[in-house]
Design a protein around this motif. Sequence first.
Motif, short mmCIF file in Angstrom:
data_model
loop_
_atom_site.label_atom_id
_atom_site.label_comp_id
_atom_site.label_asym_id
_atom_site.label_seq_id
_atom_site.Cartn_x
_atom_site.Cartn_y
_atom_site.Cartn_z
N LEU A 121 0.82 -1.21 0.00
CA LEU A 121 0.00 0.00 0.00
C LEU A 121 0.86 1.26 0.00
CD1 LEU A 121 -2.64 -1.02 2.70
CD2 LEU A 121 -2.75 -1.37 0.22
N VAL A 122 0.37 2.27 -0.69
CA VAL A 122 0.96 3.61 -0.65
C VAL A 122 -0.09 4.53 -0.04
CG1 VAL A 122 1.95 5.51 -1.98
CG2 VAL A 122 2.32 3.14 -2.73
N LEU A 123 0.21 5.08 1.13
CA LEU A 123 -0.77 5.89 1.85
C LEU A 123 -0.22 7.27 2.16
CD1 LEU A 123 -2.11 3.26 4.42
CD2 LEU A 123 -3.04 3.82 2.18
N PRO A 124 -1.08 8.28 2.16
CA PRO A 124 -0.65 9.62 2.60
C PRO A 124 -0.43 9.62 4.11
CG PRO A 124 -2.99 9.62 2.06
CD PRO A 124 -2.49 8.25 1.75
N ASP A 125 0.52 10.39 4.55
CA ASP A 125 0.89 10.46 5.96
C ASP A 125 -0.35 10.68 6.84
OD1 ASP A 125 1.74 12.13 8.48
OD2 ASP A 125 3.56 11.11 7.81
N LYS A 126 -0.47 9.87 7.89
CA LYS A 126 -1.70 9.90 8.69
C LYS A 126 -1.76 11.07 9.67
CE LYS A 126 0.00 6.62 12.19
NZ LYS A 126 -0.26 5.30 12.82
N GLU A 127 -0.67 11.79 9.84
CA GLU A 127 -0.69 12.96 10.72
C GLU A 127 -0.67 14.26 9.93
OE1 GLU A 127 -1.25 12.75 13.83
OE2 GLU A 127 -1.07 10.58 13.95
N ALA A 128 0.08 14.29 8.83
CA ALA A 128 0.33 15.55 8.13
C ALA A 128 -0.68 15.86 7.05
CB ALA A 128 1.73 15.53 7.51
N THR A 158 2.70 14.02 0.86
CA THR A 158 1.59 14.73 0.24
C THR A 158 0.72 13.74 -0.54
OG1 THR A 158 2.79 15.25 -1.81
CG2 THR A 158 2.93 16.86 -0.02
N MET A 159 -0.57 13.99 -0.55
CA MET A 159 -1.51 13.07 -1.19
C MET A 159 -1.25 12.85 -2.67
SD MET A 159 -4.37 12.77 -3.19
CE MET A 159 -5.01 14.44 -3.30
#
Length: 242
Positions: A121-128, A158-159
């Motif tokens: 999986l490639v996910l955007p940072d869950k905090e930023a 970044t998304m």
Amino acid sequence: MQSPPAETKPAPSGQPLFAYVGAGLKEPVTGLAALYEAQTGIKVELTFNNSGALLSQAETAKKGDIYMPGGKPFVETAQKKGIIEKVVGPVAYHVPAIITPKGNPAGIKDVRDLARPGLKLVLPDKEATAIGKNAFKTFAQLGISAAVEKNILASVETMPKVPAMIAMGQGDAGIAEYSSIAHDQDRLEVIEIDPAVNVIDEIPCASLTFSNQKERAQDFLEFVQKEGPGVFKKFGFKVPQP
């Protein structure tokens, strides 16, 4: 008889407006800034990053006029810090969706499938990032956070980096904004997340307390509230119904 020359609006004096904008909003906000400049003669300079980094940047610099993150919680945090003057919105909605390579080779049908062992999986940072923060709220609701964490190949700051990486074959799936495959439908597919569990965010636009052009900043907010939904819709975002 010769017609008089068309009246042109003189360019206003003073500095451009400066806006901190979430990276996932780059295309529509760039379009809005160009439209605003064409109508008013006032330039809007834009800087793009994840919403959390922008908030830190604005708070540290104590300069700038506009803050437009990917989600309302970032504005609420900024309000608690005392740096928000006024807020309008929602201009549009930030809707998490599953992004896969064309053909969906991993056969993902539901957000729960992201917990399947062995996926990359490639996910955007869950905090930023707003999208990453909301995606993990959905995982927590479903009790799959730990299993998803084990499948993370890359957590990106970044998304927009999510669809870029998935399009290059770097991962089986990712979470990104619903609109993010609009320009790459030959290489990507989108799988909507069940609205019953999806955490959808409002996209606001706010002026900053330390702006030295508060009237212009307020005028820009009013412009974004009026014109923003139409522009965001053109870029594939879901927007409030009129």
